[in-house]
Design an enzyme around this catalytic site. Structure first.
Site, PDB file in Angstrom:
ATOM      1  CE  LYS A   1       8.772  -2.064   8.418  1.00  0.00           C
ATOM      2  NZ  LYS A   1       6.995  -1.719   7.258  1.00  0.00           N
TER       3      LYS A   1
ATOM      4  CB  ALA B   1      -1.025  -0.013   0.894  1.00  0.00           C
TER       5      ALA B   1
ATOM      6  CG  LEU C   1       5.015   9.931  -6.392  1.00  0.00           C
ATOM      7  CD1 LEU C   1       5.689  10.552  -4.753  1.00  0.00           C
ATOM      8  CD2 LEU C   1       4.722  11.909  -7.015  1.00  0.00           C
TER       9      LEU C   1
END
Length: 228
Positions: A38, A14, A208
Site C-alpha cells: 500500500k 469500493a 459480509l
C-alpha cells in the site's frame, strides 16, 4: 510464474483492501508466496512505532512474506483526506517516481504474487501533474479492478475501465464487491457488467457483516490470473 498486479477501485469505498487481502489469502491457500503493498495511505493513526494505516496493516497480516511496515506503506499521512492535499499540507513532495522506487525495492522479494493497492479511485491526484494511475504505468503492472456494487456502479466501473485502457494498461480481471446490502437488482447489475467487461470476473464477494480476508477469499478464484 511470478505475477504482479495493481489493485484499483471504482471509488474510495469500493473495498480494495478487503479484496486485496482476500486475493493474498486465496493465493496463500495454494501454497504461493505473497506480498501486499500500500505505497501511499491517508488516514493513519499515530502509534509508538509511527503512523499506521489499518488497510496497510491488513495487507501486512494477509501476506505470507512478512515485510516491515515501512516497506508495505512507505508514505503515510494522518488526516483521512486526498493524498495530494495531505502532502501539500505537510510540505512533502509526492511523486509517482518516488512511489515506484519504494515499490521496486519491496517487489524484489521472492514472491509468486505481489499486489500493489492504490488509494481512492483511478484518477486520484498525487500532485498538480500526476495521478496515482502513473504508478502502475511505471511499474508496468496489469490491473485488477474492484467494483463496489452499489447504485451507480456500472457507470463508475465502465469509466474506470476506459481510463485504464486509455492509459495503456491491461485490465486482467475484476471483482464484484457488494458494499451495499440493500442494493436494488444486484444480479442484474452484475450481469450487465459481465456483458460489458472483456476481463474475467475473479469473484463476487457478498455483503459480509464481518469483512475478513478469509471470508473474502472463500469467494475469489485466481485461476484466470494464471491463464488456467
Amino acid at each position: 510464474m511470478k505475477k504482479r498486479f495493481f489493485i484499483a477501485g471504482t471509488d474510495t469505498d469500493a473495498g480494495k483492501t478487503l479484496v486485496t487481502a482476500g486475493l493474498l489469502t486465496a493465493a496463500n491457500r495454494q501454497g504461493l508466496k505473497t506480498v501486499g503493498l500500500k505505497p501511499v495511505a491517508a488516514g493513519c493513526e499515530q502509534t509508538p512505532d509511527g503512523l499506521r494505516n489499518a488497510d496497510a496493516l491488513q495487507l501486512q497480516q494477509a501476506a505470507s512474506i512478512k515485510l516491515s511496515y515501512e516497506q508495505i506503506n512507505p508514505v503515510a499521512f494522518a488526516p483521512p483526506i486526498a493524498p495530494h492535499i495531505a502532502a501539500e499540507q505537510e510540505g512533502r513532495a509526492l511523486t509517482a517516481d518516488r512511489l515506484a522506487a519504494y515499490c521496486r525495492g519491496a517487489m524484489m522479494q521472492p514472491a509468486d504474487l505481489v499486489l500493489v493497492e492504490g488509494a481512492g479511485g483511478w484518477r486520484v491526484p498525487l500532485n498538480t501533474r500526476e495521478s496515482l494511475a502513473r504508478l502502475p504505468q511505471l511499474l508496468e503492472l496489469d490491473v485488477i479492478l474492484v467494483v463496489g456494487m452499489k447504485l451507480g456502479c456500472i457507470n463508475h466501473a465502465i469509466l474506470t475501465a476506459e481510463a485504464i485502457a486509455r492509459d495503456g494498461l491491461r485490465l486482467v480481471g475484476w471483482v464484484a464487491n457488494h458494499v451495499d446490502p440493500d442494493m436494488s437488482c444486484p444480479d442484474e447489475n452484475l450481469a450487465t457488467l459481465e456483458r460489458l467487461f472483456r476481463a474475467p470476473l475473479l469473484g463476487r464477494v457478498p455483503w459480509l457483516e464481518e469483512p475478513t480476508a478469509d471470508a473474502a477469499a472463500d469467494h475469489l478464484d485466481l485461476s484466470a490470473l494464471w491463464g488456467e
